[in-house]
Write a protein that holds these residues in place. Structure first.
Motif, PDB file in Angstrom:
ATOM      1  N   THR B  98      52.534  53.957  48.607  1.00  0.00           N
ATOM      2  CA  THR B  98      52.719  55.328  49.079  1.00  0.00           C
ATOM      3  C   THR B  98      54.167  55.759  48.990  1.00  0.00           C
ATOM      4  O   THR B  98      54.485  56.913  49.184  1.00  0.00           O
ATOM      5  N   GLY B  99      55.031  54.787  48.721  1.00  0.00           N
ATOM      6  CA  GLY B  99      56.449  55.126  48.646  1.00  0.00           C
ATOM      7  C   GLY B  99      57.149  55.064  49.988  1.00  0.00           C
ATOM      8  O   GLY B  99      58.353  55.298  50.077  1.00  0.00           O
ATOM      9  N   ALA B 100      56.414  54.751  51.030  1.00  0.00           N
ATOM     10  CA  ALA B 100      57.034  54.660  52.353  1.00  0.00           C
ATOM     11  C   ALA B 100      58.029  53.516  52.383  1.00  0.00           C
ATOM     12  O   ALA B 100      57.807  52.464  51.784  1.00  0.00           O
ATOM     13  N   TYR B 101      59.103  53.715  53.107  1.00  0.00           N
ATOM     14  CA  TYR B 101      60.155  52.712  53.193  1.00  0.00           C
ATOM     15  C   TYR B 101      59.591  51.397  53.710  1.00  0.00           C
ATOM     16  O   TYR B 101      58.852  51.350  54.674  1.00  0.00           O
ATOM     17  N   GLU B 103      57.318  49.603  52.733  1.00  0.00           N
ATOM     18  CA  GLU B 103      55.896  49.343  52.556  1.00  0.00           C
ATOM     19  C   GLU B 103      55.659  48.540  51.294  1.00  0.00           C
ATOM     20  O   GLU B 103      56.362  48.682  50.295  1.00  0.00           O
TER      21      GLU B 103
END
Lengths: 114, 116
Positions: B98-101, B103
């Motif tokens: 998702t591109g979340a930091y 992750e």
């Protein structure tokens, strides 16, 4: 120098023993560390992740991170034959923007002997 | 956890033909999708990274005209191996994030390609 290095093994332990898997990384700025398990012919599955120095426990698994030594390990307590697989260490760098890339080690093959 | 599917799981084709592999994120929107190749007894090798709606970024040594990647939506990416040859036989695995930091990536089950 490789981004992520692991001892390829094979590592053999008797059932019930503790298996210790080690990984070193080259980029001191790395911040996220992951352990995957891959059975033969299958894709990797995430076991654990760790971001902070110290230990993180999840069931029979404990991840240990030492950023000063650039070292991350995975301990498997009470090893079972079903734990026999290749364990991949993966590292994500702090300066990755958008792409969310992981750098993988070559994996350590673990065999748990009944 | 997040689920990624791949289709087909196994494909056998003749040399010179093209093969398309689909990768879908089933319960999350994959901002970024990754394509890996794994030869027997070797580790994962990243082939390319793609973000939805933009061109893929290929790793050094991977021919972009041979391995066509399309990331048309947040839940679907395709890899087409064009004019496949026996040396392209491998295990192809996609993953999505998702591109979340901090992750991680979620891996599909892989596609085993055999080129005769």
């Amino acid at each position: 120098q490789k981004e992520v290095e692991q001892n390829s093994g094979p590592l053999s332990v008797p059932e019930g023993a503790i298996a210790s898997l080690n990984c070193t990384y080259s980029d001191r700025g790395s911040q996220s560390f992951f352990w995957y398990r891959q059975y033969s012919g299958k894709s990797p599955e995430l076991i654990m992740f760790i971001y902070s120095n110290g230990d993180k426990e999840d069931g029979r698994f404990t991840a240990q991170l030492n950023k000063a030594s650039q070292y991350v390990s995975l301990l498997i307590r009470d090893s079972q034959p079903s734990d026999s697989a290749t364990y991949l260490c993966a590292v994500k760098k702090a300066d990755q923007t958008g792409a969310n890339n992981l750098f993988f080690g070559t994996g350590t093959r673990l065999t748990v002997i009944p | 956890g997040a689920v990624v599917s791949q289709h087909p799981s196994r494909v056998i084709c003749k040399s010179g033909t093209s093969v398309k592999i689909e990768c879908r994120s089933l319960d999350f929107q994959a901002t970024t999708m990754f394509w890996y190749r794994q030869f027997p007894k070797q580790s994962l090798m990243l082939m390319a990274t793609s973000n939805e709606g933009s061109k893929a970024t290929y790793e050094q040594g991977v021919e972009k005209d041979k391995f066509l990647i399309n990331h048309a939506s947040l839940t679907l990416s395709t890899l087409t191996v064009t004019s496949a040859h026996p040396e392209d036989s491998s295990f192809y695995i996609c993953s999505g994030g998702t591109g979340a930091y901090q992750e991680t990536q979620y891996f599909g089950p892989g596609t085993r390609l055999l080129v005769l």
